[in-house]
Structure formats: C-alpha cells, structure tokens
Scaffold this active site. Structure first.
Site, PDB file in Angstrom:
ATOM      1  N   CYS A   2       0.834  -1.192   0.000  1.00  0.00           N
ATOM      2  CA  CYS A   2       0.000   0.000   0.000  1.00  0.00           C
ATOM      3  C   CYS A   2       0.870   1.244   0.000  1.00  0.00           C
ATOM      4  CB  CYS A   2      -0.905  -0.005   1.229  1.00  0.00           C
ATOM      5  SG  CYS A   2      -1.785  -1.572   1.479  1.00  0.00           S
ATOM      6  N   ILE A  54      -4.717  -7.424  -0.069  1.00  0.00           N
ATOM      7  CA  ILE A  54      -4.073  -8.721  -0.246  1.00  0.00           C
ATOM      8  C   ILE A  54      -4.499  -9.680   0.870  1.00  0.00           C
ATOM      9  CG2 ILE A  54      -1.867  -9.953  -0.372  1.00  0.00           C
ATOM     10  CD1 ILE A  54      -2.353  -8.130  -2.761  1.00  0.00           C
ATOM     11  N   ILE A  55      -4.434  -9.229   2.111  1.00  0.00           N
ATOM     12  CA  ILE A  55      -4.814 -10.032   3.272  1.00  0.00           C
ATOM     13  C   ILE A  55      -5.987  -9.354   3.967  1.00  0.00           C
ATOM     14  CG2 ILE A  55      -4.060 -10.778   5.582  1.00  0.00           C
ATOM     15  CD1 ILE A  55      -1.287 -11.225   4.437  1.00  0.00           C
ATOM     16  N   GLY A  77       2.958  -3.005   3.361  1.00  0.00           N
ATOM     17  CA  GLY A  77       3.707  -4.252   3.264  1.00  0.00           C
ATOM     18  C   GLY A  77       2.956  -5.388   3.918  1.00  0.00           C
TER      19      GLY A  77
END
Length: 630
Positions: A2, A54-55, A77
């Site tokens: 990000c 992503i997560i 990250g």
C-alpha cells in the site's frame, strides 16, 4: 502492499494542514482498492492510507485506530508471521477486530513497546502514532524491502510517506535538488541513505526506526544489522539442510494471502528454487510466469518451462519488447522519484505491467545473489590477482606511468589493490559508473565522496568474503534492487515478495563459512547443492547470465539524439553537473558509455519532471516531448 502518508506536529508547532487527498492520489497505483484517513482531535496527527487489498479483504482497512485514537497504525507491506502473533496475543487476552496482518503488530507494539519490532517477520514501512506521550514512530523493515521517506518541517513537524512525490503533493514541501547529493549519485548510482537526491527529504535506512517526540526532537535508532546467526551448522551437508529448511519456511509464510499467489520463473536457480518449494507447500497448482524479450540473444524460457513441467504449475510465457526505451523513460522516472542507474528498470516495469493483468502477488528470487555470492565482484578477478602479486613499489610505479596515458586504466589498477586492504572500496569501484577519471571527463565539479560500502563492510564481524555480502545487503540491495522492485511492482499495483530476504535466512547464510558457500570458488555453490534434486540438471548447470537491458542498442538508435538534446540544453549545463564537451565525449563512443549515458538521461529526466513539471499523475508522453524543453 500500500501507500501511507501523514503529518505529525509537536505541541509547540503551529497547526499545518497536509493535503492528504493529493498525497494519496499521487500514490493511487500503490493502493487502488480504497483509501482511509485519520485526523486526531487536535489535528497534530493527520494520516492517510491507500490500500492494495491482499490479506483480510473484508476488515483490513487502514489506518488502524485503537480506542478513540490513543494509538493509530498504518502499515505498508506484510507481516508474514501475523497468525502466530495473533494466536499468542489472543492467549494473553487480546481481542482482535480484524483478520489482517497489521493489527497483531499494533497490539504487540502497544504491549511490548518498540522491542516488539524484533518479533515481526515481514516487509514493511510502519507509522505508529501514540497520543500519550504524543509521539510518532516510523519503522522500516530489516532489509529495506519497503520504503519510508520523511522530512522535517519548520517548527519541528515530521511529514512522511511511502513515496517522495507524496511529500511534495502535501503542499508543505517543494521539490529541489541537493546538489551535493548529485556527486554521491554519480559515484554510486543511488544516493546512500539516509539522504536522497532531494533537499530536505530523507529515507529511513533499513533496520531503523524514527521517533519524533512531543518536544519536536527526532531521533533515529538502528534495531537490526546483517549479522551471522549462532548455531548454524558449519559443514556442507548441515549448512545445506539448515538453509533449505529456513528458505522453505520463508516460502510457506510468504504464500499467505487472501488472493492467489504466483511466482516469476526466470530459468535461473533463485526463482527455480522458490517455485520448487512453493509448489511443494501448496495443495493446488502454482501459477508461474516467464517473460521472453523480443530479439534477446539468450532465451531462458525453455529452462523455466522445464521447472514448471516438473512441478505441474500453470505456466505462462509472455513476450515483451524492451527496445522502445524512449517511449517509456518519462513514466519510469516519474515512478522512481530518485533516478535509478539500473537499466533493468524498463524490462522490470514491462514484466509487471503484464503480470498485473494476471495476478496481484508474485514471489521472486531477489536476494539470492547477495546471500550465496552470485556476482563476479565477490571473487578477485584473475587479471587483478596477477597484478597484485607484483611488489607494491613496482605497482605504484606502473600506476603512475599508466596514469599519464590512460587515467581510467590507472584507476582500474589501483582498484585491484583494494581487494586486500579496502574491500568496501573495491566493491564500490566495481559498481561505479562514474569513477573520478570519468567525473573529470564529463566536467563534474563536485567533491569526491566516501564510498557507502566501507562502513558496513567494516562493521561486520566475520570473514572478509562474508563481510562483502553483508555490505551488499546494506547498500546495493536496498538502494538499487529493492527500490527497483518496489517501484516497478507498485507502478502496476502488484505485490512482489522476496523469500530469500527472510531475516532468519539472511542471518543463517551469513554464518556459513566461505568455503562452504562457494566450494572451490564456485559462485553459488551452496545454493546449487540446496537445489540439487529439486531442479533439472539443465538449470543447475546453466551459466549465470544476469538480467540486462539492451542499452547499447538504445543509444545506437533514437535515444542517441534525444539524449544529446536532453543533456545539453543551456539550463541543464548551468547546473555544473556536466559539460557539453563531456556529454559529447560519451556520445562519441556509445557502445562503451551507453550505461553512463542512460544514467545521466534518467537523472536529468527525473529532475526535470519533478522540479519543472510536477506531474500529479504519470506522464503519457515519451522522451521526445521533454528533449527540447527550456
């Protein structure tokens, strides 16, 4: 993966307003899936976040705000060991609101203080605000995989972001070049941390944290440096097994994602080993990608296909054309913020632009060469060994005589002697595009700079061959390779993951004796032993080729004239960084000086884009549109 941005103001500073909307907009490529903001009640902490999901796709938005703003965290990250941290913290009574990877970091930092950073395994740039005692903490991961930039404002405020251009977009800082940093850039191909090319802009070095206090004081502390781990087996078989187990666990952790994870497969040992371990760890086929370059002299795609076939991956080979450099260079310079002398910027960008149509998370083999001695500069060249075998007085006489005829050749002779008594300087010289003789040729007026490699080489407690690797892990890797990786992946909203740079593996690799790492002087001998049985013999025995751009061909065509026009306009020459005669000298022999010409072109283009044009979004014009301006 990000982009974060924010402003911290100590109690005594006048209230300022950062244009968070503009800061996030200029980093939209880093986080196209949404934005978040937090403003403290007194407006002394202002922060924004652009998210690449992503997560924890449902509840993983940021900033993370604890209570009514007592603590606020933004993290760019991934924290790969977040599940283990969450389980432990839940057993201690902690309650979680999200399923993401950054909330365990926030809880851990709240309960253990800044010592918690030692428990984080990942790649990250983190900003933590604490209302009591009103302070800001910025943290960069151990290896520098993710960037953190910051500047000190008048009155003591700290402005921070994931990209330099976001600092300028705040409305609180204007772009201006630090002329003294230009010499450092010419000498290294990058400006060594904590400085940047830009006045007042700093990058937080890898393995460091910054603490800005209520009184306006700022201090920077180092929490990690490359060092050898204890209790690593020193024999061939034990070291091989230990490192392979660590790499396998790093791959396992980095496969964690709520979107599919894929892998780049180049045909070399590094990416092949990552793919082999990832395929074994998954219960479904891994997607792998190979890129073949149009007109390239070497095609490793058959090697990659052999690895893909062995592990039953969903394999795709793309072909891209990296020859039209003039069309892409302005876009690349805008994304990079600081000029990168590394010409693999363009092919890397083209690769990720293609991958973005297929995937969001890609494993790659960055770091394998630095851990396992994959570059030629890690071994003394035979011609250098023969020269340094001569008596020192005879060498000094020869250097003086040669220097009268060919200063560059004399510099190379002096460089050879640094292997024994100045290995940091030796490493620097073997990467230097503009050594002192060439600085004089181009008419550069800056003073000589201290090679950035000397201090980290001297700081490592261990064999010189291993200290050279630790030195590269602190300099070339974050300043060049990881900056390039971050910019080219993020430009296409792709997350690049690097299992070789799990800090546990790095520390273990630095504990291996040189004779085990490179038996008989063979580059990456230990890694080849680790890969035996996992990769085809054709891959194991294929000579290292490297990843190069066709830069000489670029300057044999359209780029030659465009570079001349770009580099020799009066306004450019007035800076004193080079002379017209110096540029013409390089252009007269483009085969020899193509990479130097490329470097100067990217430096000039970067400065012009950001100081004269201030694009708020990526430029769409090619190099010709900028060559004749001003």
């Amino acid at each position: 993966m990000c982009g974060l941005a924010g402003l911290f103001l100590p109690t005594g500073a006048a209230i300022a307003e950062a244009n968070l909307d503009a800061m996030l907009a200029v980093m939209h490529h880093r986080g196209p899936d949404g934005t978040g903001r937090h403003l403290s009640a007194d407006r002394r902490f202002q922060a924004g976040f652009a998210r690449l999901a992503i997560i924890d796709l449902a509840t993983g938005d940021q900033p993370l705000v604890e209570g009514d703003g007592a603590r606020v965290l933004l993290g760019n990250g991934e924290i790969y060991n977040y599940r283990e941290l969450r389980t432990r913290l839940q057993a201690e009574g902690q309650v979680f609101r999200t399923s993401g990877d950054m909330e365990p970091a926030l809880k851990l930092l709240a309960s253990k203080g800044l010592d918690a950073v030692h428990e984080l395994n990942g790649m990250y740039g983190i900003a933590l605000y604490e209302r009591q005692p009103h302070r800001l903490v910025l943290i960069r991961d151990r290896l520098g995989i993710k960037p953190v930039y910051w500047t000190r404002l008048p009155g003591g405020g700290v402005l921070f972001a994931s990209e330099v251009k976001a600092l300028w977009a705040s409305g609180l800082l204007s772009p201006a070049v630090d002329d003294s940093a230009v010499t450092a850039w010419l000498a290294h191909g990058w400006v060594p941390a904590p400085r940047t090319l830009w006045q007042g802009v700093n990058k937080l070095p890898p393995g460091h944290l910054l603490i800005a206090g209520n009184d306006g004081a700022v201090r920077i502390e180092r929490y990690w440096r490359p060092a050898a781990a204890p209790d690593v087996p020193q024999d061939d078989e034990g070291a091989k097994r230990h490192l392979l187990d660590l790499l396998g666990d790093a791959v396992r952790l980095q496969l964690r994602s709520d979107v599919p994870v894929s892998a780049m497969l180049s045909g070399g040992i590094d990416s092949g080993l990552i793919v082999a371990l990832a395929a074994q760890a998954l219960d479904r086929p891994l997607s792998t990608y190979t890129v073949r370059f149009t007109g390239a002299a070497i095609d490793e795609s058959p090697l990659a296909a052999a690895v893909a076939a062995r592990y039953g991956t969903r394999h795709t080979t793309f072909e891209v054309d990296a020859n039209d450099a003039a069309r892409h260079l302005p876009l690349l310079a805008w994304h990079a913020d600081e000029p990168l002398v590394d010409a693999t910027l363009l092919p890397s960008h083209l690769i990720n632009a293609v991958l973005a149509k297929e995937t969001r998370v890609v494993l790659n083999g960055t770091g394998g060469d630095e851990l396992f001695a994959g570059y030629g500069r890690y071994a003394r060249l035979p011609v250098e060994a023969r020269w340094t075998a001569l008596p020192r007085p005879l060498r000094r006489m020869g250097e003086a005589l040669v220097g009268r005829i060919d200063p560059f050749r004399a510099w190379q002779l002096v460089r050879a002697g640094k292997w024994d008594d100045d290995r940091g300087g030796y490493l620097h010289d073997h990467c230097c595009q503009f050594p002192p003789p060439l600085l004089r040729v181009i008419g550069h007026r800056g003073d000589a700079v201290e090679p950035a490699q000397r201090a980290p080489f001297a700081a490592f407690a261990g064999p010189a061959d291993t200290a050279a690797l630790a030195c590269e892990l602190s300099t070339y890797l974050p300043e060049d390779l990881l900056t390039l990786l971050d910019r080219t992946t993020m430009a296409s909203s792709v997350e690049g993951r690097v299992p070789f740079l799990d800090h546990r593996l790095v520390e273990a690799a630095l504990a291996v004796p040189p004779a085990v790492r490179t038996p008989g002087g063979r580059q990456k001998g230990l890694e080849r032993a680790m890969a035996a049985g996992l990769l085809p013999e054709s891959v194991l025995n294929f000579p290292k080729q490297g990843f190069a751009s066709p830069v000489p061909a670029w300057f044999g065509g359209e780029l030659h004239g465009l570079a001349r026009r770009l580099l020799t306009r009066p306004r450019t020459l007035e800076r004193g960084w080079w002379s017209k005669a110096g540029v013409e000298h390089l252009l007269a022999d483009p085969r020899r000086h193509a990479f130097r010409l490329y470097g100067l072109t990217m430096l000039e283009l970067t400065v012009r884009l950001h100081t004269e044009h201030a694009f708020a979004s990526p430029p769409s014009d090619g190099l010709a549109a900028f060559a004749d301006q001003g």
